[in-house]
Design an enzyme around this catalytic site. Structure first.
Site, PDB file in Angstrom:
ATOM      1  N   HIS A 293       3.219  -3.156 -11.613  1.00 34.10           N
ATOM      2  CA  HIS A 293       3.349  -2.951 -10.165  1.00 34.10           C
ATOM      3  C   HIS A 293       4.250  -1.749  -9.866  1.00 34.10           C
ATOM      4  O   HIS A 293       5.005  -1.740  -8.886  1.00 34.10           O
ATOM      5  CB  HIS A 293       3.899  -4.210  -9.489  1.00 34.10           C
ATOM      6  CG  HIS A 293       3.385  -4.424  -8.095  1.00 34.10           C
ATOM      7  ND1 HIS A 293       2.307  -5.224  -7.816  1.00 34.10           N
ATOM      8  CD2 HIS A 293       3.785  -3.928  -6.901  1.00 34.10           C
ATOM      9  CE1 HIS A 293       2.077  -5.232  -6.512  1.00 34.10           C
ATOM     10  NE2 HIS A 293       2.964  -4.443  -5.926  1.00 34.10           N
TER      11      HIS A 293
ATOM     12  N   TYR B 294      10.155   4.563   0.211  1.00 32.74           N
ATOM     13  CA  TYR B 294       9.089   3.573   0.076  1.00 32.74           C
ATOM     14  C   TYR B 294       8.144   3.945  -1.069  1.00 32.74           C
ATOM     15  O   TYR B 294       7.763   3.092  -1.885  1.00 32.74           O
ATOM     16  CB  TYR B 294       8.310   3.455   1.377  1.00 32.74           C
ATOM     17  CG  TYR B 294       7.185   2.455   1.297  1.00 32.74           C
ATOM     18  CD1 TYR B 294       7.440   1.087   1.349  1.00 32.74           C
ATOM     19  CD2 TYR B 294       5.874   2.868   1.123  1.00 32.74           C
ATOM     20  CE1 TYR B 294       6.423   0.156   1.240  1.00 32.74           C
ATOM     21  CE2 TYR B 294       4.842   1.951   1.016  1.00 32.74           C
ATOM     22  CZ  TYR B 294       5.127   0.599   1.078  1.00 32.74           C
ATOM     23  OH  TYR B 294       4.104  -0.318   0.954  1.00 32.74           O
TER      24      TYR B 294
ATOM     25  N   ARG C 173      13.964  -4.868  -3.848  1.00 31.74           N
ATOM     26  CA  ARG C 173      13.760  -3.444  -3.544  1.00 31.74           C
ATOM     27  C   ARG C 173      14.976  -2.850  -2.822  1.00 31.74           C
ATOM     28  O   ARG C 173      14.934  -2.496  -1.653  1.00 31.74           O
ATOM     29  CB  ARG C 173      12.472  -3.234  -2.755  1.00 31.74           C
ATOM     30  CG  ARG C 173      11.258  -3.745  -3.529  1.00 31.74           C
ATOM     31  CD  ARG C 173       9.933  -3.333  -2.947  1.00 31.74           C
ATOM     32  NE  ARG C 173       8.853  -3.988  -3.676  1.00 31.74           N
ATOM     33  CZ  ARG C 173       7.561  -3.835  -3.436  1.00 31.74           C
ATOM     34  NH1 ARG C 173       7.189  -3.012  -2.461  1.00 31.74           N
ATOM     35  NH2 ARG C 173       6.644  -4.448  -4.136  1.00 31.74           N
TER      36      ARG C 173
ATOM     37  N   SER D  11      -5.599  -1.856  -0.225  1.00 34.99           N
ATOM     38  CA  SER D  11      -4.691  -2.996  -0.281  1.00 34.99           C
ATOM     39  C   SER D  11      -4.871  -3.899   0.936  1.00 34.99           C
ATOM     40  O   SER D  11      -5.168  -3.438   2.039  1.00 34.99           O
ATOM     41  CB  SER D  11      -3.244  -2.502  -0.335  1.00 34.99           C
ATOM     42  OG  SER D  11      -2.340  -3.581  -0.222  1.00 34.99           O
TER      43      SER D  11
ATOM     44  N   ARG E  61       8.020  -2.168  -9.172  1.00 28.32           N
ATOM     45  CA  ARG E  61       8.505  -2.562  -7.843  1.00 28.32           C
ATOM     46  C   ARG E  61       8.742  -4.061  -7.700  1.00 28.32           C
ATOM     47  O   ARG E  61       9.147  -4.512  -6.634  1.00 28.32           O
ATOM     48  CB  ARG E  61       7.501  -2.094  -6.778  1.00 28.32           C
ATOM     49  CG  ARG E  61       7.401  -0.583  -6.692  1.00 28.32           C
ATOM     50  CD  ARG E  61       6.155  -0.142  -5.940  1.00 28.32           C
ATOM     51  NE  ARG E  61       6.245  -0.353  -4.507  1.00 28.32           N
ATOM     52  CZ  ARG E  61       6.751   0.528  -3.635  1.00 28.32           C
ATOM     53  NH1 ARG E  61       7.256   1.658  -4.082  1.00 28.32           N
ATOM     54  NH2 ARG E  61       6.752   0.284  -2.349  1.00 28.32           N
TER      55      ARG E  61
END
Length: 382
Positions: free
Chosen positions: A278, A28, A168, A110, A281
């Site tokens: 980003h 991740y 992803r 976030s 990603r």
């Protein structure tokens, strides 16, 4: 033996982090989309930026302070938002908020975090920024803004570079779902990392806490996607204008790579532009952000603040971004590597490493102030 001896650079922290958190958590944090050329290319492009040392300058105490949107900071970088930081390390968001408050630098929470503005706001002090993944419904947008403002977050960051979910692929291979689900595979993976597992057990499985009050609205749409994707929209200029009306403080637009988009965002009310891909990603075929940075700087002129992230692995990378036109740099993965390796101590050590590298390199360059870095670009000396 101190971390300065065993982990003197960010890649050292990354190697330890990979061994200390479950495989799915590492995937991740570290993964990007596609062949990951956007992530790797951002790093390679930074490496290609050369700064020329100047002799006989006798610089021994460089000034690292920076001013951004009316506030003074002791360092030219802050902590970038990383969605679901709590998956990387238990209690990550609150740990990083405390670190930012102690260091006097911004921390950006976030929307898709494992903690809420209400909890994090109590720990971040005057350093809170809130990153908004744009909800399509105005009432949810306004409620998120209200919650962030009442929790003490003074700067809002609109994420503009996630118009749709990316694939992803590494996360699919790791079988990581969001929200996270316990499976025999993830349980076994976590059991091999007992410190991480025990911390998570004490707090509960990481979830999108900030968005929990809106889950019923999302579920009414009859999808199995997580609440963040269900509520999110692809923002346009009209959305930015509406957000400008709803938010009274500084407003930043994040995820800009084209000069025309930067100009349009400023014309619609943005106070600053955040150049970013980003972390690679979202889209694997874009240009390296550091190469777009000078174009955006030139398009906006000196008055509009420009923030940069993507590919930052060292203090030298921060100086490179400053030399090419950034007023401020935000760091995401680098500090999270420290967090995953050694918890709060590791995150603080990552900030220490970046600070010490900048000080050493500025002395080597003979550069007393960050504002003088553009004159040290190799191209400037031709």
């Amino acid at each position: 033996m101190s971390l300065d001896q065993t982990h003197p650079a960010i890649p050292d922290l990354a190697r330890t982090a990979r061994r200390r958190i479950p495989h799915f958590a590492w995937e991740y944090l570290h993964s990007a989309v596609g062949d990951e050329t956007a992530r790797d290319g951002a790093e390679a492009a930074l490496d290609a930026v050369r700064l020329v040392p100047r002799a006989l300058r006798a610089v021994t105490q460089p000034d690292l302070s920076a001013r951004l949107m009316g506030r003074d900071y002791p360092l030219p970088f802050g902590l970038a938002p990383v969605g679901m930081s709590g998956l990387v390390w238990p209690g990550a968001e609150e740990t990083l908020a405390r670190l930012a408050a102690r260091e006097g630098v911004p921390y950006t929470l976030s929307t898709v975090s494992a903690s809420t503005p209400e909890k994090v706001g109590r720990r971040v002090g005057e350093q809170g920024w809130f990153q908004l993944y744009p909800p399509g419904q105005p009432e949810i947008r306004d409620d998120l803004c209200r919650r962030a403002r009442e929790a003490g977050f003074h700067t809002l960051v609109l994420t503009a570079d996630v118009p749709a979910p990316s694939r992803r692929e590494r996360l699919r291979r790791a079988r990581l779902s969001n929200p996270m689900r316990l499976t025999p595979r993830t349980v076994l993976d976590a059991a091999r990392r007992p410190r991480w597992a025990l911390g998570q057990l004490a707090r509960g499985i990481p979830s999108l806490e900030t968005l929990a009050p809106y889950a019923q609205t999302a579920q009414a749409r009859g999808s199995t996607e997580h609440v963040g994707y269900l509520l999110r929209c692809a923002p346009d200029i009209d959305y930015l204008r509406a957000l400008r009306e709803a938010w009274e403080g500084p407003l930043v637009v994040k995820g800009i790579l084209h000069p025309d988009d930067a100009r349009a965002a400023v014309e619609a009310g943005a106070d600053a532009i955040w150049v970013s891909n980003h972390g690679g990603r979202q889209f694997d075929g874009g240009p390296a952000p550091i190469r777009q940075l000078p174009l955006i700087r030139a398009a906006l002129g000196p008055e509009v603040p420009v923030i940069y992230d993507s590919g930052i692995r060292s203090g030298l990378d921060i100086l490179r971004a400053r030399a090419l036109g950034a007023d401020f740099v935000m760091v995401g993965r680098a500090v999270h590597y420290g967090l995953a390796a050694f918890g709060a101590e590791g995150a603080a050590h990552a900030v220490h490493v970046l600070r010490e590298q900048m000080l050493a390199d500025l002395c080597q360059l003979g550069c007393a102030r960050l504002a003088d870095l553009p004159g040290h670009l190799a191209e400037a000396g031709r």
